[in-house]
Scaffold this motif. Structure first.
Motif, PDB file in Angstrom:
ATOM      1  N   VAL A   7       0.835  -1.205   0.000  1.00 15.60           N
ATOM      2  CA  VAL A   7       0.000   0.000   0.000  1.00 15.60           C
ATOM      3  C   VAL A   7       0.868   1.252   0.000  1.00 15.60           C
ATOM      4  O   VAL A   7       0.582   2.235  -0.705  1.00 15.60           O
ATOM      5  CB  VAL A   7      -0.949  -0.011   1.214  1.00 15.60           C
ATOM      6  CG1 VAL A   7      -1.692   1.314   1.327  1.00 15.60           C
ATOM      7  CG2 VAL A   7      -1.947  -1.156   1.091  1.00 15.60           C
ATOM      8  N   LEU A   8       1.961   1.200   0.761  1.00 13.43           N
ATOM      9  CA  LEU A   8       2.878   2.335   0.805  1.00 13.43           C
ATOM     10  C   LEU A   8       3.516   2.588  -0.557  1.00 13.43           C
ATOM     11  O   LEU A   8       3.660   3.736  -0.992  1.00 13.43           O
ATOM     12  CB  LEU A   8       3.955   2.078   1.856  1.00 13.43           C
ATOM     13  CG  LEU A   8       5.013   3.164   2.048  1.00 13.43           C
ATOM     14  CD1 LEU A   8       4.366   4.461   2.507  1.00 13.43           C
ATOM     15  CD2 LEU A   8       6.063   2.716   3.054  1.00 13.43           C
ATOM     16  N   LEU A   9       3.863   1.524  -1.262  1.00 17.66           N
ATOM     17  CA  LEU A   9       4.445   1.667  -2.599  1.00 17.66           C
ATOM     18  C   LEU A   9       3.462   2.315  -3.569  1.00 17.66           C
ATOM     19  O   LEU A   9       3.833   3.194  -4.361  1.00 17.66           O
ATOM     20  CB  LEU A   9       4.889   0.304  -3.121  1.00 17.66           C
ATOM     21  CG  LEU A   9       6.027  -0.396  -2.362  1.00 17.66           C
ATOM     22  CD1 LEU A   9       6.315  -1.752  -2.969  1.00 17.66           C
ATOM     23  CD2 LEU A   9       7.275   0.450  -2.341  1.00 17.66           C
ATOM     24  N   VAL A  12       3.183   6.023  -2.723  1.00 18.01           N
ATOM     25  CA  VAL A  12       4.355   6.766  -3.202  1.00 18.01           C
ATOM     26  C   VAL A  12       4.257   6.997  -4.707  1.00 18.01           C
ATOM     27  O   VAL A  12       4.539   8.092  -5.216  1.00 18.01           O
ATOM     28  CB  VAL A  12       5.649   6.007  -2.850  1.00 18.01           C
ATOM     29  CG1 VAL A  12       6.851   6.621  -3.565  1.00 18.01           C
ATOM     30  CG2 VAL A  12       5.876   6.022  -1.343  1.00 18.01           C
ATOM     31  N   LEU A  13       3.840   5.968  -5.434  1.00 19.28           N
ATOM     32  CA  LEU A  13       3.694   6.095  -6.880  1.00 19.28           C
ATOM     33  C   LEU A  13       2.629   7.122  -7.245  1.00 19.28           C
ATOM     34  O   LEU A  13       2.833   7.980  -8.116  1.00 19.28           O
ATOM     35  CB  LEU A  13       3.344   4.728  -7.476  1.00 19.28           C
ATOM     36  CG  LEU A  13       3.448   4.574  -8.995  1.00 19.28           C
ATOM     37  CD1 LEU A  13       4.874   4.825  -9.467  1.00 19.28           C
ATOM     38  CD2 LEU A  13       3.005   3.182  -9.409  1.00 19.28           C
ATOM     39  N   PHE A  14       1.496   7.079  -6.548  1.00 19.53           N
ATOM     40  CA  PHE A  14       0.413   8.017  -6.851  1.00 19.53           C
ATOM     41  C   PHE A  14       0.788   9.443  -6.451  1.00 19.53           C
ATOM     42  O   PHE A  14       0.446  10.403  -7.155  1.00 19.53           O
ATOM     43  CB  PHE A  14      -0.864   7.590  -6.122  1.00 19.53           C
ATOM     44  CG  PHE A  14      -2.065   8.425  -6.460  1.00 19.53           C
ATOM     45  CD1 PHE A  14      -2.666   8.329  -7.703  1.00 19.53           C
ATOM     46  CD2 PHE A  14      -2.583   9.324  -5.542  1.00 19.53           C
ATOM     47  CE1 PHE A  14      -3.765   9.108  -8.025  1.00 19.53           C
ATOM     48  CE2 PHE A  14      -3.677  10.096  -5.857  1.00 19.53           C
ATOM     49  CZ  PHE A  14      -4.272   9.997  -7.093  1.00 19.53           C
ATOM     50  N   VAL A 116      10.540   2.120  -5.853  1.00 13.44           N
ATOM     51  CA  VAL A 116       9.233   1.555  -6.199  1.00 13.44           C
ATOM     52  C   VAL A 116       9.268   0.941  -7.592  1.00 13.44           C
ATOM     53  O   VAL A 116       8.769  -0.175  -7.818  1.00 13.44           O
ATOM     54  CB  VAL A 116       8.148   2.643  -6.100  1.00 13.44           C
ATOM     55  CG1 VAL A 116       6.825   2.123  -6.647  1.00 13.44           C
ATOM     56  CG2 VAL A 116       7.973   3.092  -4.663  1.00 13.44           C
ATOM     57  N   LEU A 117       9.868   1.646  -8.547  1.00 12.71           N
ATOM     58  CA  LEU A 117       9.979   1.111  -9.906  1.00 12.71           C
ATOM     59  C   LEU A 117      10.869  -0.133  -9.943  1.00 12.71           C
ATOM     60  O   LEU A 117      10.587  -1.081 -10.689  1.00 12.71           O
ATOM     61  CB  LEU A 117      10.530   2.184 -10.846  1.00 12.71           C
ATOM     62  CG  LEU A 117       9.608   3.372 -11.130  1.00 12.71           C
ATOM     63  CD1 LEU A 117      10.321   4.390 -12.007  1.00 12.71           C
ATOM     64  CD2 LEU A 117       8.310   2.917 -11.788  1.00 12.71           C
ATOM     65  N   PHE A 118      11.921  -0.139  -9.148  1.00 12.82           N
ATOM     66  CA  PHE A 118      12.800  -1.310  -9.112  1.00 12.82           C
ATOM     67  C   PHE A 118      12.060  -2.518  -8.534  1.00 12.82           C
ATOM     68  O   PHE A 118      12.183  -3.638  -9.041  1.00 12.82           O
ATOM     69  CB  PHE A 118      14.041  -0.993  -8.276  1.00 12.82           C
ATOM     70  CG  PHE A 118      15.058  -2.091  -8.264  1.00 12.82           C
ATOM     71  CD1 PHE A 118      15.913  -2.271  -9.334  1.00 12.82           C
ATOM     72  CD2 PHE A 118      15.150  -2.953  -7.188  1.00 12.82           C
ATOM     73  CE1 PHE A 118      16.851  -3.300  -9.329  1.00 12.82           C
ATOM     74  CE2 PHE A 118      16.082  -3.973  -7.169  1.00 12.82           C
ATOM     75  CZ  PHE A 118      16.931  -4.148  -8.251  1.00 12.82           C
ATOM     76  N   TYR A 119      11.291  -2.282  -7.480  1.00 13.29           N
ATOM     77  CA  TYR A 119      10.486  -3.367  -6.895  1.00 13.29           C
ATOM     78  C   TYR A 119       9.471  -3.889  -7.906  1.00 13.29           C
ATOM     79  O   TYR A 119       9.270  -5.112  -8.035  1.00 13.29           O
ATOM     80  CB  TYR A 119       9.791  -2.860  -5.639  1.00 13.29           C
ATOM     81  CG  TYR A 119       8.845  -3.863  -5.010  1.00 13.29           C
ATOM     82  CD1 TYR A 119       9.323  -4.872  -4.177  1.00 13.29           C
ATOM     83  CD2 TYR A 119       7.478  -3.798  -5.252  1.00 13.29           C
ATOM     84  CE1 TYR A 119       8.462  -5.784  -3.595  1.00 13.29           C
ATOM     85  CE2 TYR A 119       6.614  -4.707  -4.686  1.00 13.29           C
ATOM     86  CZ  TYR A 119       7.103  -5.701  -3.855  1.00 13.29           C
ATOM     87  OH  TYR A 119       6.239  -6.613  -3.292  1.00 13.29           O
TER      88      TYR A 119
END
Length: 229
Positions: A7-9, A12-14, A116-119
């Protein structure tokens, strides 16, 4: 705990997409291009990661505490931009130094978007086993390059009012900070409170707070009367 991290990821993306709604067109495409190159070029490191290793990272307490520091700095950066942008929106007149600081805050989207993108890239690689890794990575990079501007333009169309987007960015930053503390602390605390409560000290603190609040209210009323004249 993993659900909180996921949810945190997403938040962060949004919040990054929300921050990009305040960029100019060339700045928006520049940030999207940087994300595109990061995803496309990071596949050699992504294929060396395993899901067990990612789980170990999430359970590594010193690493998560270091991550919480970066998260707090990121949130403070976004909150500072929101407050300064609101001041510019309603006051209109600021110093040249403050204006340059505002431009730096606006263009920099943050650094948490890259983890986030790497994950997400690691998850995509594991979702297509046996496929060519560079092809998967660059295809995912093209998807990011295409989706990011579209989502940013979509958010602008849904929320054309700048002050509403600034308020939403501020609230998202606060939620990210709260979830980040929950996710990174992972059930442990660094400081332990004492069992005994110093009621006298608490009473003095509350009394001083009340006096300062009353003084501030009186000073505010005096200033309002001066401006009304």
């Amino acid at each position: 705990m993993e659900s909180v991290v996921v949810v945190l990821l997403f938040l962060v993306l949004f919040s990054t997409w929300m921050k990009m709604t305040f960029l100019k067109t060339w700045q928006l495409w520049a940030v999207s291009l940087i994300c595109f190159l990061f995803v496309g070029l990071s596949w050699p490191w992504a294929i060396n990661q395993s899901r067990n290793e990612i789980g170990e990272w999430l359970s590594n307490q010193p690493l998560m505490l270091d991550t919480s520091v970066v998260l707090c700095l990121e949130v403070l950066w976004q909150i500072s931009y929101s407050l300064l942008a609101v001041r510019l929106l309603y006051d209109g007149v600021v110093s040249s130094r403050m204006l340059w600081f505002y431009r730096i805050l606006r263009f920099f989207p943050g650094i948490l978007i890259f983890p986030v993108l790497f994950y997400a890239l690691v998850q995509v690689v594991y979702a297509f086993p046996g496929q060519d890794f560079p092809l998967i990575a660059w295809s995912f990079a093209v998807l990011i390059l295409a989706i990011s501007p579209l989502l940013v333009y979509g958010i602008r169309r849904l929320l054309p009012e700048k002050h509403l987007r600034l308020e939403l960015l501020f609230l998202l930053s606060v939620v990210v900070l709260a979830l980040g503390v929950i996710a990174t602390v992972n059930g442990t605390t660094t400081f332990h409170g004492s069992d005994k409560i110093e009621w006298n000290a608490l009473g003095v603190f509350l009394l001083l707070s009340l006096i300062c609040a009353c003084l501030g209210l009186v000073i505010k009323q005096i200033q309002l009367k001066k401006f009304s004249k």
